[in-house]
Design an enzyme around this catalytic site. Sequence first.
Site, mmCIF file in Angstrom:
data_model
loop_
_atom_site.group_PDB
_atom_site.id
_atom_site.type_symbol
_atom_site.label_atom_id
_atom_site.label_comp_id
_atom_site.label_asym_id
_atom_site.label_seq_id
_atom_site.Cartn_x
_atom_site.Cartn_y
_atom_site.Cartn_z
ATOM 1 N N LYS A 1 2.652 10.661 27.741
ATOM 2 C CA LYS A 1 1.474 10.528 27.889
ATOM 3 C C LYS A 1 0.485 10.657 26.496
ATOM 4 O O LYS A 1 1.074 11.621 25.819
ATOM 5 C CB LYS A 1 0.647 11.101 29.203
ATOM 6 C CG LYS A 1 0.723 12.382 29.384
ATOM 7 C CD LYS A 1 0.062 12.982 30.608
ATOM 8 C CE LYS A 1 -0.059 14.703 30.511
ATOM 9 N NZ LYS A 1 -0.706 15.134 31.740
ATOM 10 N N ASP B 1 5.682 18.619 24.652
ATOM 11 C CA ASP B 1 5.451 18.928 26.112
ATOM 12 C C ASP B 1 6.753 18.606 27.181
ATOM 13 O O ASP B 1 6.551 17.655 27.864
ATOM 14 C CB ASP B 1 4.091 18.646 26.995
ATOM 15 C CG ASP B 1 4.161 19.550 28.385
ATOM 16 O OD1 ASP B 1 5.022 20.173 28.795
ATOM 17 O OD2 ASP B 1 2.822 19.355 28.772
ATOM 18 N N ASN C 1 0.208 14.169 25.346
ATOM 19 C CA ASN C 1 1.677 14.762 25.057
ATOM 20 C C ASN C 1 1.928 14.351 23.697
ATOM 21 O O ASN C 1 3.162 14.459 23.436
ATOM 22 C CB ASN C 1 2.709 14.833 26.226
ATOM 23 C CG ASN C 1 2.186 15.644 27.426
ATOM 24 O OD1 ASN C 1 1.434 16.655 27.565
ATOM 25 N ND2 ASN C 1 2.870 15.311 28.453
ATOM 26 N N ASP D 1 7.162 12.747 31.248
ATOM 27 C CA ASP D 1 5.759 12.819 31.181
ATOM 28 C C ASP D 1 5.077 12.399 29.988
ATOM 29 O O ASP D 1 4.346 13.081 29.488
ATOM 30 C CB ASP D 1 5.277 14.286 31.666
ATOM 31 C CG ASP D 1 3.754 14.412 32.109
ATOM 32 O OD1 ASP D 1 3.329 13.261 32.612
ATOM 33 O OD2 ASP D 1 3.260 15.551 31.850
ATOM 34 N N THR E 1 2.237 11.935 35.529
ATOM 35 C CA THR E 1 0.851 11.916 35.789
ATOM 36 C C THR E 1 0.533 10.256 36.135
ATOM 37 O O THR E 1 1.028 9.450 35.756
ATOM 38 C CB THR E 1 0.293 12.138 34.366
ATOM 39 O OG1 THR E 1 0.807 13.093 33.755
ATOM 40 C CG2 THR E 1 -1.368 12.073 34.246
#
Length: 279
Positions: A136, A152, A139, A134, A174
């Site tokens: 992004k 995260d 994070n 994840d 995401t």
Amino acid sequence: MGEALSQDYDVLEEVGRGRFGVVYRCTSRATGSTFAVKSIDKSLTSGDSLDAQCLLIEPKILAHLSPHPHILNLYASYEDDTHLHMVLDFCPNRDLHSLIIAAGTLPEPQACALFAQLASAIAHCHSYGVVHRDVKPDNVLLDGRNAVRLADFGSAEVLVPAAGETALSGVVGTPYYVAPEVLMGREYGEKVDVWSAGVVLYIMLAGFPPFYGETAVEIFQAVLRGNLRFPARVFHKVSPAAKDLLKRMLCKDVSRRLSAEQVLRHPWVASASDLSDLT
């Protein structure tokens, strides 16, 4: 707040709030140093759910990866009947998402310096078999020195080749940042993080994502097409080396996509001014 935590740390004001818990600023009673404590309400996750698994895996993975200058380091964890508390690096200077929103686009030298740190963090994860899943801008936190801290790890998984674990499955991530092989329902490996990091870099330089849609379905369709473009109105000032790196990271053919270590060795990343900071 947990009694054991309160014996070691003074818990101060709230600095953030997420789906399962609250982040507070805290100071060590022993040293006076400032940290963040992420307090997760265990009642908001249910027994065998994916959320409950995330609750358990994040502190284990952070402990496995720490210390690293560009990963959010875990210093201590405490658990009581109602909460899990993780004492982490305090990052007062917002996150990469907020920085991009405020700036629109980042100057190429700044984007290069930040991205080199992110690439270093991802390569470190992959060297330990950890796939973040994840990556992004939300994070990617910025600490007191404005250095990158990848955070995260609730969606992360660990690959153990010696135990025969060489691939992952399941749609995690995401929409704008998820790699095409994840959407295809195939097994996948650590290069999904390289794709996601490529999207992050594109957004830093352009101010918008490379694959766009009005809905999640439209975004997924655009990702699956993988039609990477560099609109002249935005990319006319971006160097050929940066665009070459983007092409090699946002490559649908996983076998041709760069690994995180290869990204670090790419001439554009190697030109970052603070490479001494990356180890």
